[in-house]
Design an enzyme around this catalytic site. Structure first.
Site, PDB file in Angstrom:
ATOM      1  N   HIS A   1       1.538   3.417  -7.707  1.00  0.00           N
ATOM      2  CA  HIS A   1       0.261   3.804  -8.528  1.00  0.00           C
ATOM      3  C   HIS A   1      -0.782   2.966  -7.335  1.00  0.00           C
ATOM      4  O   HIS A   1      -0.417   2.191  -6.515  1.00  0.00           O
ATOM      5  CB  HIS A   1       0.159   3.048  -9.675  1.00  0.00           C
ATOM      6  CG  HIS A   1       0.571   3.841 -10.810  1.00  0.00           C
ATOM      7  ND1 HIS A   1      -0.119   4.864 -11.291  1.00  0.00           N
ATOM      8  CD2 HIS A   1       1.795   3.850 -11.396  1.00  0.00           C
ATOM      9  CE1 HIS A   1       0.743   5.504 -12.371  1.00  0.00           C
ATOM     10  NE2 HIS A   1       1.700   4.845 -12.341  1.00  0.00           N
TER      11      HIS A   1
ATOM     12  N   ALA B   1      25.234   0.738  -8.295  1.00  0.00           N
ATOM     13  CA  ALA B   1      24.344   0.442  -9.560  1.00  0.00           C
ATOM     14  C   ALA B   1      23.000  -0.549  -9.530  1.00  0.00           C
ATOM     15  O   ALA B   1      22.836  -1.363  -8.741  1.00  0.00           O
ATOM     16  CB  ALA B   1      25.413  -0.219 -10.816  1.00  0.00           C
TER      17      ALA B   1
ATOM     18  N   ALA C   1      24.867  -2.980  -5.053  1.00  0.00           N
ATOM     19  CA  ALA C   1      24.353  -3.120  -6.486  1.00  0.00           C
ATOM     20  C   ALA C   1      23.171  -3.908  -6.663  1.00  0.00           C
ATOM     21  O   ALA C   1      23.400  -5.048  -5.905  1.00  0.00           O
ATOM     22  CB  ALA C   1      25.447  -3.507  -7.539  1.00  0.00           C
TER      23      ALA C   1
END
Length: 181
Positions: A109, A137, A155
């Site tokens: 944004h 992950a 991860a």
């Protein structure tokens, strides 16, 4: 009990294939052996192209609205993966593994003080994931990033810059840890 488990697995496989047939019609292009887990949510499917042998666990999201997602062959998504182009582009190569809870975000944004934050337009970029990449992950891949061929994202990493081929990166922001041997 063993026979009930086999019946359940067979029934689930059939339901996933039916789910895949329904979703296939919403995509710009889709290769053979498209087996999405349930549910796979797609928005802006007319801007999404998927190669052969797509596999996903459940609760995954592909948002091609006002952007572009191109996925190569042999992509494997674990559960709760979000791939959001939202005005940007995401290109994922062949033979890529994506762990659970990974986020690909090809747009941000705007941040202008002159406009309310919830009225800011998206500022799109591009994410390129080359072939033979593994993303662990809870990783986040942000816009204007190229994951080099054979790289591994640890991860929990937040990737804000390009990775060199066959490197292992981790941390926030992600930095080189090692190389694949």
């Amino acid at each position: 009990m063993h026979i009930i488990n086999k019946i359940w697995q067979y029934s689930r496989s059939i339901l996933w294939r039916i789910h895949g047939l329904i979703l296939r019609s919403s995509l710009a292009a889709c290769g053979k052996d498209f087996i999405p887990g349930f549910p796979l949510r797609i928005m802006g499917g007319e801007n999404i192209r998927i190669g052969d042998n797509f596999r996903s666990m459940g609760c995954n999201y592909l948002y091609g609205n006002e952007g572009e997602i191109i996925i190569g062959d042999n992509l494997s998504l674990n559960s709760n993966v979000l791939i959001g182009s939202s005005g940007g582009k995401i290109h994922i190569g062949n033979n890529v593994l994506v762990g659970p809870n990974v986020v690909f975000r090809a747009a941000d944004h705007g941040l202008s003080k002159a406009t309310l934050i919830n009225k800011q337009p998206h500022q799109g970029g591009i994410i390129i994931v080359e072939d033979d990449v593994w993303i662990g992950a809870n990783a986040v891949i942000l816009k204007n990033v190229r994951l080099g061929r054979g790289s591994v994202v640890a991860a929990g990493a937040v990737v804000t810059k390009d990775t060199a081929p066959y490197t292992i990166v981790g941390g926030v922001p992600a930095k080189r840890i090692s190389e694949r041997s």
